[in-house]
Design a protein around this motif. Sequence first.
Motif, PDB file in Angstrom:
ATOM      1  N   GLY A 189       0.836  -1.183   0.000  1.00 54.79           N
ATOM      2  CA  GLY A 189       0.000   0.000   0.000  1.00 54.79           C
ATOM      3  C   GLY A 189       0.874   1.237   0.000  1.00 54.79           C
ATOM      4  N   ASP A 190       0.403   2.308   0.624  1.00 55.00           N
ATOM      5  CA  ASP A 190       1.168   3.553   0.612  1.00 55.00           C
ATOM      6  C   ASP A 190       2.203   3.638   1.727  1.00 55.00           C
ATOM      7  OD1 ASP A 190      -0.213   4.297  -1.594  1.00 55.00           O
ATOM      8  OD2 ASP A 190      -1.167   6.069  -0.725  1.00 55.00           O
ATOM      9  N   LEU A 191       2.500   2.523   2.369  1.00 55.59           N
ATOM     10  CA  LEU A 191       3.666   2.504   3.245  1.00 55.59           C
ATOM     11  C   LEU A 191       4.952   2.584   2.445  1.00 55.59           C
ATOM     12  CD1 LEU A 191       2.556  -0.120   5.907  1.00 55.59           C
ATOM     13  CD2 LEU A 191       3.002   2.322   6.294  1.00 55.59           C
ATOM     14  N   VAL A 192       4.850   2.341   1.125  1.00 50.47           N
ATOM     15  CA  VAL A 192       6.007   2.477   0.227  1.00 50.47           C
ATOM     16  C   VAL A 192       5.591   3.282  -0.999  1.00 50.47           C
ATOM     17  CG1 VAL A 192       7.730   1.286  -1.166  1.00 50.47           C
ATOM     18  CG2 VAL A 192       7.000   0.298   1.019  1.00 50.47           C
ATOM     19  N   PHE A 193       6.366   4.293  -1.316  1.00 53.19           N
ATOM     20  CA  PHE A 193       6.192   5.122  -2.507  1.00 53.19           C
ATOM     21  C   PHE A 193       7.434   5.000  -3.375  1.00 53.19           C
ATOM     22  CE2 PHE A 193       2.967   7.028   0.034  1.00 53.19           C
ATOM     23  CZ  PHE A 193       2.167   7.840  -0.773  1.00 53.19           C
ATOM     24  N   ALA A 194       7.252   5.112  -4.687  1.00 56.20           N
ATOM     25  CA  ALA A 194       8.364   5.203  -5.635  1.00 56.20           C
ATOM     26  C   ALA A 194       8.013   6.295  -6.649  1.00 56.20           C
ATOM     27  CB  ALA A 194       8.597   3.878  -6.351  1.00 56.20           C
ATOM     28  N   ARG A 195       8.939   7.196  -6.889  1.00 53.67           N
ATOM     29  CA  ARG A 195       8.779   8.318  -7.818  1.00 53.67           C
ATOM     30  C   ARG A 195       7.801   9.376  -7.306  1.00 53.67           C
ATOM     31  NH1 ARG A 195       6.559   5.727 -12.583  1.00 53.67           N
ATOM     32  NH2 ARG A 195       6.311   7.862 -13.378  1.00 53.67           N
ATOM     33  N   HIS A 196       6.591   8.984  -6.947  1.00 59.42           N
ATOM     34  CA  HIS A 196       5.612   9.892  -6.348  1.00 59.42           C
ATOM     35  C   HIS A 196       6.115  10.288  -4.962  1.00 59.42           C
ATOM     36  CE1 HIS A 196       1.971  11.295  -4.424  1.00 59.42           C
ATOM     37  NE2 HIS A 196       1.188  10.992  -5.451  1.00 59.42           N
ATOM     38  N   VAL A 197       6.237  11.583  -4.674  1.00 60.32           N
ATOM     39  CA  VAL A 197       6.711  11.996  -3.362  1.00 60.32           C
ATOM     40  C   VAL A 197       5.795  11.406  -2.291  1.00 60.32           C
ATOM     41  CG1 VAL A 197       5.361  14.148  -3.243  1.00 60.32           C
ATOM     42  CG2 VAL A 197       7.563  13.982  -2.046  1.00 60.32           C
ATOM     43  N   LEU A 211       5.110  10.780  11.318  1.00 58.33           N
ATOM     44  CA  LEU A 211       6.417  10.662  10.685  1.00 58.33           C
ATOM     45  C   LEU A 211       7.286   9.655  11.429  1.00 58.33           C
ATOM     46  CD1 LEU A 211       8.665  11.427   8.753  1.00 58.33           C
ATOM     47  CD2 LEU A 211       9.095  13.473  10.145  1.00 58.33           C
ATOM     48  N   ARG A 212       7.353   9.773  12.748  1.00 57.95           N
ATOM     49  CA  ARG A 212       8.163   8.828  13.509  1.00 57.95           C
ATOM     50  C   ARG A 212       7.607   7.412  13.399  1.00 57.95           C
ATOM     51  NH1 ARG A 212       8.017  11.850  19.094  1.00 57.95           N
ATOM     52  NH2 ARG A 212       5.988  12.364  18.209  1.00 57.95           N
ATOM     53  N   GLY A 213       6.282   7.302  13.400  1.00 54.57           N
ATOM     54  CA  GLY A 213       5.671   5.992  13.241  1.00 54.57           C
ATOM     55  C   GLY A 213       5.977   5.377  11.892  1.00 54.57           C
ATOM     56  N   TRP A 214       5.932   6.175  10.841  1.00 54.61           N
ATOM     57  CA  TRP A 214       6.208   5.669   9.499  1.00 54.61           C
ATOM     58  C   TRP A 214       7.649   5.198   9.393  1.00 54.61           C
ATOM     59  CZ3 TRP A 214       4.525   8.744   4.494  1.00 54.61           C
ATOM     60  CH2 TRP A 214       4.587   7.886   3.380  1.00 54.61           C
ATOM     61  N   ARG A 215       8.576   5.963   9.959  1.00 56.30           N
ATOM     62  CA  ARG A 215       9.972   5.569   9.891  1.00 56.30           C
ATOM     63  C   ARG A 215      10.188   4.232  10.612  1.00 56.30           C
ATOM     64  NH1 ARG A 215      14.442   9.722  11.222  1.00 56.30           N
ATOM     65  NH2 ARG A 215      15.561   8.197   9.951  1.00 56.30           N
ATOM     66  N   LEU A 249      12.592   6.384  -0.178  1.00 60.46           N
ATOM     67  CA  LEU A 249      11.580   6.779   0.790  1.00 60.46           C
ATOM     68  C   LEU A 249      12.195   6.982   2.169  1.00 60.46           C
ATOM     69  CD1 LEU A 249       8.699   7.152   1.915  1.00 60.46           C
ATOM     70  CD2 LEU A 249       8.496   4.651   1.973  1.00 60.46           C
ATOM     71  N   ALA A 250      13.041   6.041   2.604  1.00 55.26           N
ATOM     72  CA  ALA A 250      13.677   6.157   3.909  1.00 55.26           C
ATOM     73  C   ALA A 250      14.511   7.435   3.989  1.00 55.26           C
ATOM     74  CB  ALA A 250      14.539   4.928   4.183  1.00 55.26           C
ATOM     75  N   ASP A 306      13.840  10.662   6.509  1.00 53.19           N
ATOM     76  CA  ASP A 306      14.923  11.095   7.396  1.00 53.19           C
ATOM     77  C   ASP A 306      15.185  12.589   7.217  1.00 53.19           C
ATOM     78  OD1 ASP A 306      17.280  10.579   9.199  1.00 53.19           O
ATOM     79  OD2 ASP A 306      18.337  11.280   7.413  1.00 53.19           O
ATOM     80  N   VAL A 307      15.263  13.033   5.960  1.00 53.90           N
ATOM     81  CA  VAL A 307      15.499  14.458   5.696  1.00 53.90           C
ATOM     82  C   VAL A 307      14.343  15.296   6.233  1.00 53.90           C
ATOM     83  CG1 VAL A 307      15.713  16.192   3.869  1.00 53.90           C
ATOM     84  CG2 VAL A 307      16.984  14.040   3.698  1.00 53.90           C
ATOM     85  N   LEU A 308      13.122  14.818   6.024  1.00 52.49           N
ATOM     86  CA  LEU A 308      11.955  15.540   6.514  1.00 52.49           C
ATOM     87  C   LEU A 308      12.029  15.723   8.027  1.00 52.49           C
ATOM     88  CD1 LEU A 308       9.113  16.751   5.998  1.00 52.49           C
ATOM     89  CD2 LEU A 308       8.197  14.420   6.241  1.00 52.49           C
TER      90      LEU A 308
END
Length: 347
Positions: free
Chosen positions: A239-247, A254-258, A290-291, A295-297
Amino acid sequence: MFEALVTLCLAASDATCSARLLPGYEAPTEAACRDALRDAPPDPKAVPERLIAEAPVCRPTGEVLEMVEVAPGVFAHEGRIAEPDAENRGDVGNLGFVIGETGVAVIDTGSAPWMGDALWRAIRARTDLPVRHVVLTHMHPDHVFGAGVFERLGARVWGHADLPRALADRQSDYLQSLRASIGEAAFVDVTMPTLTDAVTDRAEIDLGERVLDLRAWPVAHTGNDLTVIDRRTDTLFAGDLVFARHVPALDGSLRGWRAVLADLQGMDVARVVPGHGGPSLHWPEGADPLARYLDVLEQDTRAALGAGARLSDAVKTVAQGEAAQWELFDDYNPRNVTVAYTEMEWE
């Protein structure tokens, strides 16, 4: 091949109409399709009162979603990297299906009923087995509003236990936005999916000699993320736990997603079908961009907070070093900064 269609119109506006698939009447000839309708006519009571239904007709098979077989018996459709509009009709997210020995499971169903119809045709082009299960990976509209055709066929609908509440809270806004961007006719018969099987932790789906593992996650991309692993091919539908190309689009923590992404990257799977892009990524390296972005965010947001920057200034600077690496960056990054800033502001 021929199929049965019914034209549905809004009772309050008979000019707003759309043709919808009546699944189960597929036949090699028009005459055979008509015979099937005569022998087992659809139930007129199944049409909601807000709609007017014309008499069903048989037509040559309509639009079929393009699918890629990413592993034996595992198919994925890659949506466009774009915002929903009249040209793409909401085809902006990935979805797929898995074929077992006794049935089929669908993973996500697209933004609108027409996508569910087109996905049904793609499945029928490859197997006559029944679609027994639909798995919805999270609440976002580009993944859920094509489920109606499968629900009418009696498929069980699986999702995170927190999905129904999230959809109920946002359904009106989601549909209002989609109608404005795609057009009212695309949604004349749209319904909110109804879960039959809520996942609080883990669950299994047996497709006959093929088992799918379902897992509900803590708050990450959203508050109701669910993943699916096909054991036979070690394919993960993220699902959207992983993105490619699309920001990436942050609508949870944010912390939970990481933390969840780190767990996902530790899984021993061969490939991942992301929610956007792909349609298949090698794993775990497929999640590295994505990772890095997450991290940058986080680091840039912490720096902005530490410097006393106001949110209105932070959205202009945080994660700007990532802009060239992603599509739709200016559409989503300011929203991501807002969520991250709000999450970390009171730490």
